[in-house]
Design an enzyme around this catalytic site. Sequence first.
Site, PDB file in Angstrom:
ATOM      1  N   GLU A  44      -5.443  -5.057  10.483  1.00 22.64           N
ATOM      2  CA  GLU A  44      -4.393  -4.210  10.649  1.00 22.64           C
ATOM      3  C   GLU A  44      -4.533  -3.176  12.002  1.00 22.64           C
ATOM      4  OE1 GLU A  44      -2.431  -2.866   6.803  1.00 22.64           O
ATOM      5  OE2 GLU A  44      -4.121  -1.508   7.061  1.00 22.64           O
ATOM      6  N   GLU A  68      -7.032   4.715   7.639  1.00 22.88           N
ATOM      7  CA  GLU A  68      -6.633   6.085   7.398  1.00 22.88           C
ATOM      8  C   GLU A  68      -7.977   6.583   6.842  1.00 22.88           C
ATOM      9  OE1 GLU A  68      -3.187   5.544   5.368  1.00 22.88           O
ATOM     10  OE2 GLU A  68      -1.950   5.049   7.276  1.00 22.88           O
ATOM     11  N   HIS A  77      -9.426   1.120   4.866  1.00 21.19           N
ATOM     12  CA  HIS A  77      -8.067   1.305   5.601  1.00 21.19           C
ATOM     13  C   HIS A  77      -8.335   2.112   6.590  1.00 21.19           C
ATOM     14  CE1 HIS A  77      -4.040   2.432   6.400  1.00 21.19           C
ATOM     15  NE2 HIS A  77      -3.577   1.383   5.637  1.00 21.19           N
ATOM     16  N   GLY A  83       2.431   2.276  10.629  1.00 24.45           N
ATOM     17  CA  GLY A  83       3.349   3.345  10.424  1.00 24.45           C
ATOM     18  C   GLY A  83       4.211   3.820  11.788  1.00 24.45           C
ATOM     19  N   SER A 125       3.398  -2.275  10.245  1.00 23.80           N
ATOM     20  CA  SER A 125       4.955  -2.260  10.378  1.00 23.80           C
ATOM     21  C   SER A 125       5.425  -3.687  10.156  1.00 23.80           C
ATOM     22  CB  SER A 125       5.360  -1.784  11.817  1.00 23.80           C
ATOM     23  OG  SER A 125       4.873  -0.341  12.113  1.00 23.80           O
ATOM     24  N   GLY A 156       2.830  -1.131   4.171  1.00 28.15           N
ATOM     25  CA  GLY A 156       2.977   0.446   4.067  1.00 28.15           C
ATOM     26  C   GLY A 156       4.252   0.656   3.613  1.00 28.15           C
ATOM     27  N   GLY A 157       5.099   1.254   4.534  1.00 27.81           N
ATOM     28  CA  GLY A 157       6.208   1.834   4.463  1.00 27.81           C
ATOM     29  C   GLY A 157       7.366   0.939   3.951  1.00 27.81           C
ATOM     30  N   ASN A 173       0.712  -1.366   0.050  1.00 25.05           N
ATOM     31  CA  ASN A 173       0.131  -0.012   0.109  1.00 25.05           C
ATOM     32  C   ASN A 173       0.952   1.023  -0.166  1.00 25.05           C
ATOM     33  OD1 ASN A 173      -1.971   2.020   0.426  1.00 25.05           O
ATOM     34  ND2 ASN A 173      -2.231   1.360   2.725  1.00 25.05           N
ATOM     35  N   TRP A 174       1.165   1.844  -1.038  1.00 30.99           N
ATOM     36  CA  TRP A 174       2.023   2.979  -1.258  1.00 30.99           C
ATOM     37  C   TRP A 174       1.465   4.281  -0.445  1.00 30.99           C
ATOM     38  CZ3 TRP A 174       3.879   2.608  -7.111  1.00 30.99           C
ATOM     39  CH2 TRP A 174       4.510   1.313  -7.322  1.00 30.99           C
ATOM     40  N   LYS A 175      -0.018   4.094  -0.361  1.00 30.31           N
ATOM     41  CA  LYS A 175      -0.656   5.603   0.306  1.00 30.31           C
ATOM     42  C   LYS A 175      -0.237   6.813  -0.636  1.00 30.31           C
ATOM     43  CE  LYS A 175       0.249   3.508   4.804  1.00 30.31           C
ATOM     44  NZ  LYS A 175       0.166   3.823   6.276  1.00 30.31           N
TER      45      LYS A 175
HETATM   46  C1  PEP Z   1      -0.673  -0.025   5.824  1.00 30.24           C
HETATM   47  O1  PEP Z   1      -0.790   1.291   5.438  1.00 30.24           O
HETATM   48  O2  PEP Z   1      -1.687  -0.703   5.729  1.00 30.24           O
HETATM   49  C2  PEP Z   1       0.349  -0.366   6.806  1.00 30.24           C
HETATM   50  C3  PEP Z   1       0.209  -1.630   7.389  1.00 30.24           C
HETATM   51  O3  PEP Z   1       1.511   0.435   6.768  1.00 30.24           O
HETATM   52  P1  PEP Z   1       2.956   0.275   7.673  1.00 30.24           P
HETATM   53  O4  PEP Z   1       3.365  -1.119   6.966  1.00 30.24           O
HETATM   54  O5  PEP Z   1       3.883   1.211   7.289  1.00 30.24           O
HETATM   55  O6  PEP Z   1       2.789   0.162   9.104  1.00 30.24           O
END
Ligand code: PEP
Length: 251
Positions: free
Chosen positions: A167, A97, A95, A173, A213, A234-235, A9-11
């Site tokens: 999640e 967010e 998500h 994040g 994470s 994500g990251g 997930n590049w956001k």
């Molecule tokens: C996400 O955005 O779905 C996520 C899990 O981010 P991260 O891996 O950065 O915690």
Amino acid sequence: MRKPIIAGNWKMNLNAQESVALVTGLKRELAGVTDVEIAVCPPATLLTAVGSAIAGSNIALGAQNMYTQDSGAFTGEISPLMLLDAGCTYVILGHSERRQYFNETDAFINEKAKKALSHGLIPIICVGETLEQREAGITADVVSTQVKGCVAGLSADEMKKCVIAYEPVWAIGTGKTATTKQAQEVHAMIRSLLKKIFSDNVAQAVRIQYGGSVKPDNVSELMAQEDIDGALVGGASLKVDSFAKIVKFNG
Ligand code: PEP
């Protein structure tokens, strides 16, 4: 046997040049991988460019969001038909967010999931508790309410196609990962809920990703858990090296 699915997930990150460079590297690193389904979910403006760059490879395209209507006067929204046109296979829905900043509710996510499925898009439905909810001991209640609301009214066949991403909001994040025990507990709870709502057959078919994470150094332990069938990243999905290592968690 559930085939693991690992999605990035590049956001709201990367430009056209960076995104094509990223998937070009991923194609090179992941060319031989057949035992894991791989997807990247760029921002909407990059779907077409990334879709072209990964065409014919083992990397699928996913979107980060979608509206409930096919077309019309919905300024700023993107329809499932547009996602299909761009070459998407998956769409992330609900998500945390989107729930937090755009007030998305389980009912709205449910409407989106039904619409996505009706067009053959595979929804990745996100659920997860906040830190306050975990500390209050209501994780199971919160997550089951979200799952029930998001999958309400789906047929068994539709449910089997969906991916659920657990999640924990406090792990997204933040660098904090749920322990494998904490993650497995919630995944097992979600699977038994799906068994109750649908059937054992459905529950055994649905892939449940962990997100929060996920990194090259924690993915193998997470993936070794019985009910963890993949990761939403994500990251660590923004770099060739880290995402490729996560996908190749089996070594
Ligand atoms: C996400 O955005 O779905 C996520 C899990 O981010 P991260 O891996 O950065 O915690």
